[in-house]
Design an enzyme around this catalytic site. Structure first.
Site, PDB file in Angstrom:
ATOM      1  N   GLU A 231       1.019  -1.048  -0.023  1.00 48.09           N
ATOM      2  CA  GLU A 231      -0.548  -0.148   0.368  1.00 48.09           C
ATOM      3  C   GLU A 231       0.958   1.355   0.105  1.00 48.09           C
ATOM      4  O   GLU A 231       1.402   1.506   0.822  1.00 48.09           O
ATOM      5  CB  GLU A 231      -0.749  -0.749   1.326  1.00 48.09           C
ATOM      6  CG  GLU A 231      -2.794   0.342   1.497  1.00 48.09           C
ATOM      7  CD  GLU A 231      -2.233   1.819   1.944  1.00 48.09           C
ATOM      8  OE1 GLU A 231      -2.028   3.348   0.781  1.00 48.09           O
ATOM      9  OE2 GLU A 231      -2.096   2.120   2.686  1.00 48.09           O
ATOM     10  N   CYS A 265      -2.105   8.938   2.463  1.00 49.07           N
ATOM     11  CA  CYS A 265      -1.675   8.394   1.210  1.00 49.07           C
ATOM     12  C   CYS A 265      -2.735   8.532   0.266  1.00 49.07           C
ATOM     13  O   CYS A 265      -2.872   9.353  -0.818  1.00 49.07           O
ATOM     14  CB  CYS A 265      -1.068   7.251   1.571  1.00 49.07           C
ATOM     15  SG  CYS A 265      -2.472   5.963   1.714  1.00 49.07           S
TER      16      CYS A 265
HETATM   17  C1  UN1 Z   1      -3.169   6.098   4.983  1.00 56.38           C
HETATM   18  O1  UN1 Z   1      -2.514   7.501   4.616  1.00 56.38           O
HETATM   19  O2  UN1 Z   1      -1.458   5.585   4.657  1.00 56.38           O
HETATM   20  O3  UN1 Z   1      -8.512   6.397   3.758  1.00 56.38           O
HETATM   21  C2  UN1 Z   1      -4.665   5.372   5.090  1.00 56.38           C
HETATM   22  C3  UN1 Z   1      -7.791   7.145   4.368  1.00 56.38           C
HETATM   23  C4  UN1 Z   1      -7.576   6.605   5.466  1.00 56.38           C
HETATM   24  C5  UN1 Z   1      -6.244   5.626   5.397  1.00 56.38           C
HETATM   25  C6  UN1 Z   1      -5.042   6.135   5.179  1.00 56.38           C
HETATM   26  N1  UN1 Z   1      -8.829   5.593   6.246  1.00 56.38           N
HETATM   27  O4  UN1 Z   1      -7.865   8.661   4.678  1.00 56.38           O
END
Ligand code: UN1
Length: 472
Positions: A231, A265
């Site tokens: 990820e 992310c």
């Molecule tokens: C991340 O930034 O690694 O959708 C995960 C989202 C969160 C998860 C982000 N539930 O922004």
């Protein structure tokens, strides 16, 4: 020793010992021994044990949230939201513990039955990033545990105390049930991730972080034909059509791009505005950015906390210099303030800006104007990453085009919802350089198990498949 400094004010929060090679070997051995017993505990019972971790997290939500704020710099609402994600995934996993279903097939041979069953995979390595110092571990570890696996966690070196707090909660619960090593943590730097990646005793490495890190992990794990669940970087885009509800759009854009100081992310990084609404919407966006309260994330009124480190600030500044060299125009913010604080930035960009293809892990939002939906979709997809995406429109045809096979190429595609803040119920992850992994909800659990296809012959004959005759 690994020192933890708060991005809020640089204060030393604490120190944890770095795991040695001997610690590593001990952790894997203990995990393997525990796995031999844990895998034989019926899955619903594993669910009941894991449920206690959820209860403990409910009790400690505000404490753990406060630690996330101190160590990662998230504002209270977001830090507690992260702990809530952990609680949610535990609830999900408890239900899942009774639903690790396999399919059954009709055999072509009389008196034969074919079905699939799912077995625990083994000892799983989980590598997480600083920006979700507790939730991403939970997505992986809690599901893996219900599936019958043991988990070795390498948290980000910036957030060791959050990991330690979670580990202590797990230790307390798991010791009560005689399984103290289902969850273990190894603190340290890249060398631990490398050791895990090279170790054939770890059948799966789940890693969250930069694309650069993911490529290294994938190569090392791939060299031993292990499995990865990656990820990695996102470069998320949102398309606004002229018929969109612009009040809604504005809120989604501001939260998506500036929330969490641009360090998700799923953070919104590229905004595609239809030319007819671009000038007015840009003006509203600048005004909204002007209202964002930047500062100590412990203050209730703060919306934007610090970046994680001085390096992150320097990296943002380098990105802004490249943007300007390449013809992007900063129309709001971007300044490095005191300490690790920055002003979220808006950039007017031509669609071809080279630096727009990279993820700058900071609150920098590119504004690109377009005339036709197809053009916007093409530009939207023309980046190496493929995590999250969104369109704002009330036009069903446009929304469905965006969701069709020639629409968004991302793992997540939203209509009238921003790119960030996904719920745990769906599978979470992305395509291309985002790494292709899926974690959290839906059938992501399958990554943590091995599938076995079983054929049972309950006839008194031995018919061969494909009608083959092989008589003596
Ligand atoms: C991340 O930034 O690694 O959708 C995960 C989202 C969160 C998860 C982000 N539930 O922004």
């Amino acid at each position: 020793m690994l020192s933890s400094y708060s991005p809020i004010n640089g204060a030393l929060l604490g120190q944890v010992p770095v795991a040695t090679l001997a610690d590593y070997q001990q952790a894997v051995t203990r995990a393997q021994e525990t796995f031999n017993r844990w895998r034989m505990v019926p899955a619903p019972q594993r669910g009941q044990i894991v449920r206690e971790i959820g209860e403990e997290l409910r009790r400690r939500k505000s404490e753990l949230g406060a630690l996330v704020t101190l160590e990662a710099g998230k504002i209270k609402a977001e830090a507690e939201g992260e702990v809530q994600e952990m609680i949610d995934i535990v609830d999900f996993a408890v239900g899942l513990s009774r639903q690790l279903y396999g399919l059954s097939m009709h055999s072509e041979r009389p008196g034969h039955r074919i079905y699939e069953q799912w077995h625990p995979l083994g000892v799983i390595g989980v590598i997480t990033a600083f920006n979700f110092p507790v939730a991403v571990w939970a997505w992986n570890a809690i599901l893996a545990a219900v599936c019958g696996d043991c988990v070795i966690w390498k948290p980000a070196p910036q957030t060791p105390l959050c990991a330690q707090a979670v580990q202590e909660i797990c230790d307390q619960v798991m010791a009560r049930y005689g399984f103290p090593h289902v969850f273990q943590t190894l603190q340290g730097g890249a060398e631990i991730g490398e050791r895990m990646s090279d170790d054939p005793r770890l059948p799966l490495i789940s890693a969250t972080g930069s694309t650069r890190m993911g490529k290294l992990v994938a190569q090392r794990v791939g060299a031993r034909l292990g499995r990865t669940l990656l990820e990695l970087g996102g470069n998320n885009g949102l398309i606004v059509l002229p018929d969109a509800d612009l009040d809604l759009t504005l809120r989604a854009v501001v939260f998506g791009a500036a929330g969490t100081a641009g360090q998700r992310c799923t953070t919104l990084r590229r905004l595609f505005l239809h030319r007819s609404i671009a000038p007015a919407f840009t003006a509203r966006l600048i005004a909204a950015y002007g209202q964002l309260r930047i500062g100590d994330p412990r203050e209730a009124s703060t919306l934007i906390g610090p970046l994680i480190s001085a390096d992150a600030v320097a990296n943002m500044q380098r990105g802004l210099a490249a943007i300007q060299e390449q013809g992007g125009q900063i129309i709001y913010g971007g300044e490095a303030l005191e300490g690790c604080y920055v002003r979220p930035c808006l950039v007017k960009a031509p669609p071809s800006l080279p630096v727009m293809r990279e993820e700058i892990f900071a609150p920098v939002l590119y504004l690109v104007e377009f005339d036709e939906l197809d053009q916007a979709i093409a530009w939207h997809n023309d980046v190496p990453q493929g995590l999250s995406s969104a369109i704002f429109t009330r036009d069903l045809l446009a929304a469905e085009t965006f969701l069709s096979a020639r629409g968004s190429d991302c793992g997540i595609a939203n209509v009238n919802i921003g790119t960030s803040g996904a719920e745990i119920g769906g599978a979470f992850g992305g395509e291309k350089e985002t790494g292709g992994g899926r974690e959290s909800g839906s059938d992501s659990w399958k990554a943590y198990m091995r599938r076995q296809t079983v054929t049972v012959n309950w006839s008194k004959q031995l018919p061969l498949a494909q009608g083959i005759q092989f008589d003596l």
